[in-house]
Design a protein around this motif. Structure first.
Motif, short mmCIF file in Angstrom:
data_model
loop_
_atom_site.label_atom_id
_atom_site.label_comp_id
_atom_site.label_asym_id
_atom_site.label_seq_id
_atom_site.Cartn_x
_atom_site.Cartn_y
_atom_site.Cartn_z
N PRO A 248 0.81 -1.22 0.00
CA PRO A 248 0.00 0.00 0.00
C PRO A 248 0.85 1.27 0.00
N ARG A 249 0.32 2.30 -0.65
CA ARG A 249 0.93 3.64 -0.65
C ARG A 249 2.34 3.65 -1.24
N ALA A 250 2.60 2.75 -2.14
CA ALA A 250 3.90 2.72 -2.82
C ALA A 250 3.68 2.74 -4.33
N GLY A 251 4.64 3.29 -5.04
CA GLY A 251 4.57 3.36 -6.49
C GLY A 251 5.56 2.41 -7.15
N HIS A 252 6.02 2.81 -8.34
CA HIS A 252 6.90 1.95 -9.11
C HIS A 252 8.21 1.66 -8.38
N MET A 253 8.76 2.66 -7.71
CA MET A 253 10.01 2.49 -6.96
C MET A 253 9.70 2.02 -5.55
N VAL A 254 9.05 0.87 -5.46
CA VAL A 254 8.54 0.39 -4.18
C VAL A 254 9.66 0.19 -3.16
N SER A 255 10.84 -0.22 -3.58
CA SER A 255 11.94 -0.46 -2.64
C SER A 255 12.45 0.83 -2.01
N LEU A 256 12.23 1.97 -2.68
CA LEU A 256 12.65 3.25 -2.15
C LEU A 256 11.49 4.03 -1.54
N ASP A 257 10.27 3.74 -1.99
CA ASP A 257 9.10 4.36 -1.37
C ASP A 257 8.91 3.83 0.05
N GLN A 258 9.10 2.54 0.23
CA GLN A 258 8.96 1.92 1.55
C GLN A 258 10.14 0.97 1.78
N PRO A 259 11.31 1.54 2.03
CA PRO A 259 12.54 0.73 2.07
C PRO A 259 12.56 -0.33 3.18
N GLU A 260 12.10 0.01 4.37
CA GLU A 260 12.17 -0.99 5.45
C GLU A 260 11.15 -2.10 5.20
N ASN A 261 9.97 -1.75 4.75
CA ASN A 261 8.95 -2.75 4.44
C ASN A 261 9.45 -3.69 3.35
N PHE A 262 10.03 -3.12 2.30
CA PHE A 262 10.55 -3.95 1.21
C PHE A 262 11.70 -4.83 1.71
N SER A 263 12.57 -4.27 2.54
CA SER A 263 13.69 -5.06 3.07
C SER A 263 13.19 -6.25 3.88
N ARG A 264 12.13 -6.06 4.63
CA ARG A 264 11.57 -7.17 5.42
C ARG A 264 11.00 -8.25 4.51
N ILE A 265 10.35 -7.84 3.42
CA ILE A 265 9.83 -8.82 2.47
C ILE A 265 10.97 -9.65 1.90
N VAL A 266 12.07 -8.99 1.53
CA VAL A 266 13.22 -9.69 0.98
C VAL A 266 13.82 -10.64 2.02
N ALA A 267 13.97 -10.16 3.25
CA ALA A 267 14.53 -11.01 4.31
C ALA A 267 13.64 -12.22 4.57
N ASP A 268 12.33 -12.01 4.57
CA ASP A 268 11.41 -13.13 4.76
C ASP A 268 11.53 -14.14 3.63
N ALA A 269 11.64 -13.64 2.40
CA ALA A 269 11.80 -14.54 1.25
C ALA A 269 13.09 -15.33 1.35
N ALA A 270 14.17 -14.67 1.77
CA ALA A 270 15.45 -15.37 1.94
C ALA A 270 15.36 -16.45 3.01
N ASP A 271 14.59 -16.17 4.06
CA ASP A 271 14.42 -17.17 5.12
C ASP A 271 13.59 -18.35 4.62
N VAL A 272 12.53 -18.07 3.88
CA VAL A 272 11.69 -19.14 3.34
C VAL A 272 12.53 -20.06 2.45
N VAL A 273 13.32 -19.46 1.57
CA VAL A 273 14.17 -20.24 0.67
C VAL A 273 15.17 -21.08 1.46
N TRP A 274 15.78 -20.47 2.46
CA TRP A 274 16.78 -21.15 3.29
C TRP A 274 16.18 -22.38 3.97
N VAL A 275 15.00 -22.20 4.56
CA VAL A 275 14.34 -23.29 5.27
C VAL A 275 13.88 -24.37 4.30
N ARG A 276 13.28 -23.97 3.20
CA ARG A 276 12.77 -24.95 2.24
C ARG A 276 13.89 -25.81 1.67
#
Length: 254
Positions: free
Chosen positions: A208-236
């Motif tokens: 929500p409330r983010a545009g095309h540059m989502v990683s810079l519009d909401q940097p911490e939120n995007f970083s958490r998504i990436v970290a969660d994805a890395a954890d999912v991959v690691w565990v799987r």
């Protein structure tokens, strides 16, 4: 903990655009790199091609151990999709942001015309692009985007290359976990359902409330998504979990 991460930047920008994610992730002990694509950042002056861009990404994967989570935005998303389709054994997971619009000549023409007009300016549109980023990005995000320079001269070659890409076929050829991330205000969402439908193991996340540059519009939120994805991959990959179910979700943000 977590899979190594390779971050792939957008058109005209460079690996510097990922500074908020690199700092946030490294502070938490993650292995993360953000290479410059041909024709961009430290490699300005080189000719961009999709093949050379994929080679750059896979070389970065090799540099962090031979298998990694790919995270790409816009141009970087298309390049990451191409890399995942071409070398699925080296891609542990894929986060493709701001790139769920099918490349095609008709769509490319919308972007090619402004690029050609910018080429006629004395600075090839660098000042216009810089002003746009400074007006639309906040809290140091503009500096992160601009510090690697603006490769305005690369736009036409990139558009020509990406317009010939069959992104849906490449995405469908990748069997691993995929996160399709879009800002809710992003104009590149137009085919997100088609992209989601071809994923073998996909998730669609709207921020929500983010545009095309989502990683810079909401940097911490995007970083958490990436970290969660890395954890999912690691565990799987260690067979400890099914890594969560596929589906559509909405990411919270400030």
């Amino acid at each position: 903990m977590g899979a190594p991460i390779v971050l792939v930047h957008g058109l005209r920008l460079s690996g510097s655009m990922w500074r908020p994610q690199v700092e946030w992730l490294r502070e938490r002990g993650r292995t993360v790199v953000a290479p410059d694509l041909p024709g961009h950042g430290s490699r300005r002056g080189e000719v961009f091609s999709l093949g050379s861009a994929v080679d750059t990404v896979l070389s970065a994967v090799d540099g962090v151990g031979g298998r990694a989570l790919l995270v790409g935005l816009s141009l970087g998303g298309f390049v990451s999709i191409a890399a995942a389709g071409a070398a699925p054994g080296r891609v542990a997971g894929l986060v493709a942001a701001s790139c769920t619009a099918k490349p095609a000549q008709s769509l490319a023409q919308v972007y090619r015309i402004p690029a050609l007009l910018m080429d006629r300016l004395p600075d090839r549109g660098a000042a216009v692009n810089e002003r746009f980023h400074r007006l639309t990005l906040r809290d140091g995000a503009a500096d992160a985007a601009l510090d690697g320079g603006l490769a305005v001269e690369a736009a036409t070659a990139v558009i020509d290359e990406i317009s010939e890409m069959d992104a849906l076929a490449a995405l469908g050829a990748y069997p691993g976990p995929v996160w399709l991330i879009n800002g809710s205000r992003d104009h590149f969402r137009i085919h997100e359902k088609k992209f989601f439908d071809v994923c073998v193991d996909g998730r669609l996340v709207n921020v929500p409330r983010a545009g095309h540059m989502v990683s810079l519009d909401q940097p911490e939120n995007f970083s958490r998504i990436v970290a969660d994805a890395a954890d999912v991959v690691w565990v799987r990959e260690r067979g400890l979990s099914d890594g969560g179910s596929s589906g559509q979700v909405e990411a919270g943000g400030s």
